[in-house]
Design a protein around this motif. Structure first.
Motif, mmCIF file in Angstrom:
data_model
loop_
_atom_site.group_PDB
_atom_site.id
_atom_site.type_symbol
_atom_site.label_atom_id
_atom_site.label_comp_id
_atom_site.label_asym_id
_atom_site.label_seq_id
_atom_site.Cartn_x
_atom_site.Cartn_y
_atom_site.Cartn_z
ATOM 1 N N UNK A 110 -8.593 -0.089 -4.173
ATOM 2 C CA UNK A 110 -8.628 0.796 -3.294
ATOM 3 C C UNK A 110 -9.272 0.637 -2.174
ATOM 4 N N UNK A 111 -10.465 1.293 -2.486
ATOM 5 C CA UNK A 111 -11.709 0.824 -1.422
ATOM 6 C C UNK A 111 -10.891 0.226 -0.426
ATOM 7 N N UNK A 112 -10.426 -1.658 -0.735
ATOM 8 C CA UNK A 112 -10.448 -2.107 0.260
ATOM 9 C C UNK A 112 -8.917 -1.864 1.143
ATOM 10 N N UNK A 113 -8.315 -1.295 0.100
ATOM 11 C CA UNK A 113 -6.948 -0.774 0.343
ATOM 12 C C UNK A 113 -6.880 0.221 2.213
ATOM 13 N N UNK A 114 -8.128 1.122 1.725
ATOM 14 C CA UNK A 114 -8.365 2.146 2.827
ATOM 15 C C UNK A 114 -8.861 1.828 4.265
ATOM 16 N N UNK A 115 -9.757 0.877 3.028
ATOM 17 C CA UNK A 115 -10.534 -0.111 4.950
ATOM 18 C C UNK A 115 -9.646 -0.659 5.689
ATOM 19 N N UNK A 116 -8.756 -1.069 4.837
ATOM 20 C CA UNK A 116 -7.480 -2.203 5.709
ATOM 21 C C UNK A 116 -6.695 -1.242 6.243
ATOM 22 N N UNK A 117 -5.961 0.151 6.004
ATOM 23 C CA UNK A 117 -5.350 0.856 6.990
ATOM 24 C C UNK A 117 -5.895 2.388 6.287
ATOM 25 N N UNK A 118 -7.010 2.421 7.421
ATOM 26 C CA UNK A 118 -7.284 3.614 7.402
ATOM 27 C C UNK A 118 -6.472 4.822 8.308
#
Length: 214
Positions: free
Chosen positions: A62-70
């Motif tokens: 999830x951390x990686x996901x929001x970093x990629x799609x803020x």
């Protein structure tokens, strides 16, 4: 301080009517679906002893996901759901920082689109507010919880999660008569497309709570 409720409760995102769910099924990105399917698998299909590790791995995803799609509010909602449920599995004082991080995720989602995922950020944040300790340990506040949960219900009055959490909140407040009405309404919610595992698990939780209240 009990984080058992957090672990039980925070499926929360995705409470919506059939019409909204059908529309959203086309709008939700694949990376968000990966998060909510992963969450449901760990919550309802993984042995309790292994869940903390499962949530820890999902939080990294999830951390990686929001970093990629803020700018995607759904990604922030699901990071909040995963983070808060991870807090529930972890428990104790070590979980407090995770709970605060989850709160920030839901608030971030609302700042982008408060209606995203059927108003789930309101419902999820409301659930946190009535389940976590109050000051000075954390930010728990029953009055604020009620306001947020009612906002979630206003957006999605027929959703399984919105009704479940408001019913559970009323039960916690001692209003068992009204709590039963909302919990029974949760059981009547239309199944959500592509959310069979979560729906089955949620209905089991609602039924267990109703039985406990008898």
């Amino acid at each position: 301080m009990s984080y058992t409720l957090i672990a039980r409760a925070l499926i929360v995102a995705g409470a919506m009517s059939l019409g909204a769910a059908s529309a959203q099924a086309e709008e939700v990105a694949g990376y968000v679906k990966d998060l909510y399917h992963g969450w449901a698998h760990v919550r309802y299909e993984v042995d309790a002893k292994e869940q903390e590790k499962g949530y820890q791995d999902l939080k990294g995803q999830a951390d990686q996901t929001v970093d990629a799609h803020p700018e995607d509010p759904n990604a922030w909602i699901w990071k909040g759901v995963i983070t808060s449920t991870y807090a529930g599995a972890k428990g104790g004082l070590k979980a407090l920082s995770l709970v605060k991080e989850a709160r920030d995720c839901f608030e971030k989602a609302m700042s982008i689109d408060a209606n995203a995922f059927g108003g789930s950020a309101y419902t999820s944040l409301g659930a946190l507010y009535y389940q976590v300790p109050g000051w000075p340990l954390s930010f728990g506040d029953d009055r604020e919880a009620g306001k947020l949960l009612r906002k979630g219900l206003a957006i999605n009055p027929d959703g399984i999660d919105a009704n479940f959490f408001y019913g559970d909140y009323l039960r916690e407040q001692g209003d068992l008569k009204q709590a039963k009405l909302y919990l029974e309404k949760a059981l009547q919610a239309t199944p959500r497309p592509d959310r069979q595992v979560a729906d089955t698990g949620r209905r089991g939780e609602v039924q267990a709570l109703l039985k406990k209240m008898q």
